[in-house]
Design a protein around this motif. Structure first.
Motif, short mmCIF file in Angstrom:
data_model
loop_
_atom_site.label_atom_id
_atom_site.label_comp_id
_atom_site.label_asym_id
_atom_site.label_seq_id
_atom_site.Cartn_x
_atom_site.Cartn_y
_atom_site.Cartn_z
N ILE A 9 0.83 -1.20 0.00
CA ILE A 9 0.00 0.00 0.00
C ILE A 9 0.87 1.26 0.00
O ILE A 9 0.61 2.22 -0.73
CB ILE A 9 -0.95 0.00 1.21
CG1 ILE A 9 -2.12 -0.95 0.96
CG2 ILE A 9 -1.50 1.40 1.50
CD1 ILE A 9 -3.02 -0.54 -0.19
N GLU A 10 1.93 1.24 0.81
CA GLU A 10 2.82 2.40 0.86
C GLU A 10 3.47 2.64 -0.50
O GLU A 10 3.57 3.79 -0.96
CB GLU A 10 3.89 2.18 1.92
CG GLU A 10 4.81 3.39 2.11
CD GLU A 10 5.82 3.18 3.22
OE1 GLU A 10 6.76 3.99 3.31
OE2 GLU A 10 5.67 2.21 4.00
N ALA A 11 3.90 1.56 -1.15
CA ALA A 11 4.55 1.69 -2.46
C ALA A 11 3.56 2.19 -3.52
O ALA A 11 3.91 3.04 -4.35
CB ALA A 11 5.14 0.35 -2.88
N LEU A 12 2.34 1.69 -3.49
CA LEU A 12 1.33 2.11 -4.46
C LEU A 12 0.95 3.57 -4.25
O LEU A 12 0.78 4.33 -5.22
CB LEU A 12 0.10 1.22 -4.36
CG LEU A 12 0.28 -0.24 -4.81
CD1 LEU A 12 -0.91 -1.08 -4.37
CD2 LEU A 12 0.45 -0.31 -6.33
N SER A 13 0.81 3.98 -3.00
CA SER A 13 0.48 5.38 -2.70
C SER A 13 1.61 6.30 -3.13
O SER A 13 1.36 7.41 -3.63
CB SER A 13 0.19 5.54 -1.21
OG SER A 13 -0.92 4.75 -0.82
N CYS A 14 2.84 5.85 -2.95
CA CYS A 14 4.01 6.62 -3.38
C CYS A 14 4.00 6.81 -4.89
O CYS A 14 4.34 7.88 -5.40
CB CYS A 14 5.28 5.92 -2.92
SG CYS A 14 6.79 6.85 -3.26
N LEU A 15 3.60 5.77 -5.61
CA LEU A 15 3.48 5.86 -7.07
C LEU A 15 2.54 6.98 -7.48
O LEU A 15 2.83 7.77 -8.38
CB LEU A 15 2.96 4.53 -7.63
CG LEU A 15 3.96 3.49 -8.10
CD1 LEU A 15 3.26 2.17 -8.32
CD2 LEU A 15 4.62 3.94 -9.39
N LEU A 16 1.39 7.05 -6.81
CA LEU A 16 0.40 8.07 -7.14
C LEU A 16 0.92 9.47 -6.88
O LEU A 16 0.56 10.42 -7.59
CB LEU A 16 -0.88 7.84 -6.34
CG LEU A 16 -1.69 6.60 -6.70
CD1 LEU A 16 -2.89 6.47 -5.77
CD2 LEU A 16 -2.16 6.66 -8.15
N GLY A 17 1.79 9.62 -5.88
CA GLY A 17 2.36 10.92 -5.59
C GLY A 17 3.50 11.28 -6.52
O GLY A 17 3.55 12.38 -7.08
N THR A 18 4.41 10.33 -6.72
CA THR A 18 5.60 10.59 -7.52
C THR A 18 5.27 10.88 -8.98
O THR A 18 5.87 11.76 -9.61
CB THR A 18 6.56 9.38 -7.45
OG1 THR A 18 6.89 9.13 -6.08
CG2 THR A 18 7.82 9.62 -8.25
N TYR A 19 4.31 10.16 -9.52
CA TYR A 19 3.99 10.28 -10.95
C TYR A 19 2.61 10.90 -11.17
O TYR A 19 1.98 10.67 -12.21
CB TYR A 19 4.04 8.90 -11.60
CG TYR A 19 5.38 8.21 -11.47
CD1 TYR A 19 6.48 8.60 -12.23
CD2 TYR A 19 5.55 7.16 -10.56
CE1 TYR A 19 7.70 7.97 -12.11
CE2 TYR A 19 6.77 6.52 -10.43
CZ TYR A 19 7.84 6.93 -11.20
OH TYR A 19 9.06 6.30 -11.07
N ALA A 20 2.16 11.72 -10.22
CA ALA A 20 0.80 12.27 -10.28
C ALA A 20 0.51 12.97 -11.60
O ALA A 20 -0.55 12.77 -12.20
CB ALA A 20 0.58 13.22 -9.10
N GLU A 21 1.42 13.80 -12.03
CA GLU A 21 1.18 14.59 -13.26
C GLU A 21 1.04 13.69 -14.48
O GLU A 21 0.11 13.84 -15.27
CB GLU A 21 2.32 15.59 -13.46
CG GLU A 21 2.09 16.53 -14.65
CD GLU A 21 3.17 17.59 -14.77
OE1 GLU A 21 3.21 18.27 -15.81
OE2 GLU A 21 3.98 17.75 -13.83
N TRP A 22 1.97 12.72 -14.62
CA TRP A 22 1.90 11.85 -15.79
C TRP A 22 0.69 10.92 -15.73
O TRP A 22 0.03 10.68 -16.74
CB TRP A 22 3.18 11.01 -15.90
CG TRP A 22 3.22 10.19 -17.16
CD1 TRP A 22 3.60 10.59 -18.40
CD2 TRP A 22 2.81 8.82 -17.30
NE1 TRP A 22 3.46 9.56 -19.31
CE2 TRP A 22 2.97 8.47 -18.66
CE3 TRP A 22 2.32 7.86 -16.41
CZ2 TRP A 22 2.67 7.20 -19.15
CZ3 TRP A 22 2.01 6.60 -16.90
CH2 TRP A 22 2.19 6.27 -18.25
N LEU A 23 0.36 10.43 -14.55
CA LEU A 23 -0.78 9.52 -14.41
C LEU A 23 -2.11 10.21 -14.69
O LEU A 23 -3.10 9.55 -14.99
CB LEU A 23 -0.81 8.91 -13.01
CG LEU A 23 0.28 7.88 -12.70
CD1 LEU A 23 0.31 7.55 -11.21
CD2 LEU A 23 0.07 6.60 -13.52
#
Length: 296
Positions: free
Chosen positions: A133-147
């Motif tokens: 969950i921590e890794a997935l949430s980090c993904l949403l933050g790190t790549y928010a603009e591209w996603l």
């Protein structure tokens, strides 16, 4: 783009295969037969992986990585190796492959997202849901603009689906609920949609919103409940119907739960619910029988 097999609630022998969409090329020093194309070699390696021959597939992917002169191709083959290692339970070696692959695709946001998503899925495979969950949430933050772009839409949807399912496994129902409510609106494959609706129905059930739970269970049943969901589906659908005082229908679901294969709830618990529904239906002799079966 790196293509990822969608994750449902369980995996049997199926590998999580990540491959590059671009054509991979053999170098002049290839150890493969000269009349063999790169695509044929890749397909052969993936067939080995899908058939559960992970040691053999691993050797093939190592050869392909060694022969490749393209950095992105090497990254793809390293992720294929990581898949084999993870299926063999060799998680540290899988992570080493992921770490080696990431520097090869610096500047490629799409590939970076997929590599980080793959790393999160390694936590899931270990049952380490909190770190996942921590890794997935980090993904949403790190790549928010591209996603948030059209190009990143499908990966955003996959990340949210994985987040929702993982939150249900922890379980953290309140957090999972709004994500699942979004996920069921995504253009999902039928099996994944059925899993999502089973999860959402279970989420509503746990939050004591039985009417909403019933809607989701009915929709999942209409789509087709995956085999490894059947016992849990029938049990929680039956319990939902029991709470809604639809005792005859509930009784039928508990019987179907017993007839379904594992995994599922403890058999004793299902017999207890059959006893309870039988009493509600005035079938007291049958209820006593189910009580005894629950005790045994």
């Amino acid at each position: 783009m790196l293509a990822v097999c969608a994750v449902c609630t369980s995996h049997s022998n199926a590998a999580i295969i990540l491959i590059l969409d671009r054509r991979r090329r053999l170098s002049e020093n290839s150890v493969l037969p000269k009349n063999s194309s790169m695509n044929d070699a890749i397909e052969h390696a993936h067939r080995l992986c899908y058939s559960g021959k992970f040691d053999e597939a691993l050797a093939q992917f190592k050869g392909l990585e060694s022969d490749s002169v393209d950095a992105a191709d090497k990254a793809g083959f390293l992720l294929d190796q990581a898949t084999c290692y993870s299926e063999l339970g060799r998680m540290e070696e899988a992570r080493a492959c992921v770490a080696k692959a990431k520097p090869l695709i610096i500047g490629d946001l799409e590939a970076s997202v997929q590599i980080d998503l793959f790393a999160a899925k390694l936590f899931m495979k270990e049952g380490n849901n909190e770190d996942a969950i921590e890794a997935l949430s980090c993904l949403l933050g790190t790549y928010a603009e591209w996603l948030s772009t059209k190009q990143g839409e499908s990966l955003y949807q996959e990340i949210q689906t994985e987040r929702a399912f993982t939150l249900m496994h922890i379980p953290r129902y309140e957090e999972a609920r709004p994500i699942l409510e979004s996920v069921v609106k995504f253009p999902l494959d039928k099996e994944i949609e059925a899993c999502a609706r089973c999860h959402l129905g279970r989420c509503y059930f746990e939050l004591k919103e039985d009417s909403l739970a019933k809607e989701q269970f009915l929709e999942a049943n209409r789509i087709g409940v995956p085999e490894d969901w059947e016992a849990n589906f029938h049990f929680h659908f039956g319990y939902t119907l029991y709470n809604l005082r639809s005792f005859k229908e509930a009784n039928r679901e508990f019987v179907l739960c017993l007839q379904s294969g594992p995994p599922g709830p403890p058999t004793s618990l299902t017999y207890k619910m059959l006893a309870a529904t039988s009493r509600k239906l005035g079938e007291f002799a049958q209820a006593r029988l189910f009580d005894k079966m629950a005790e045994s």
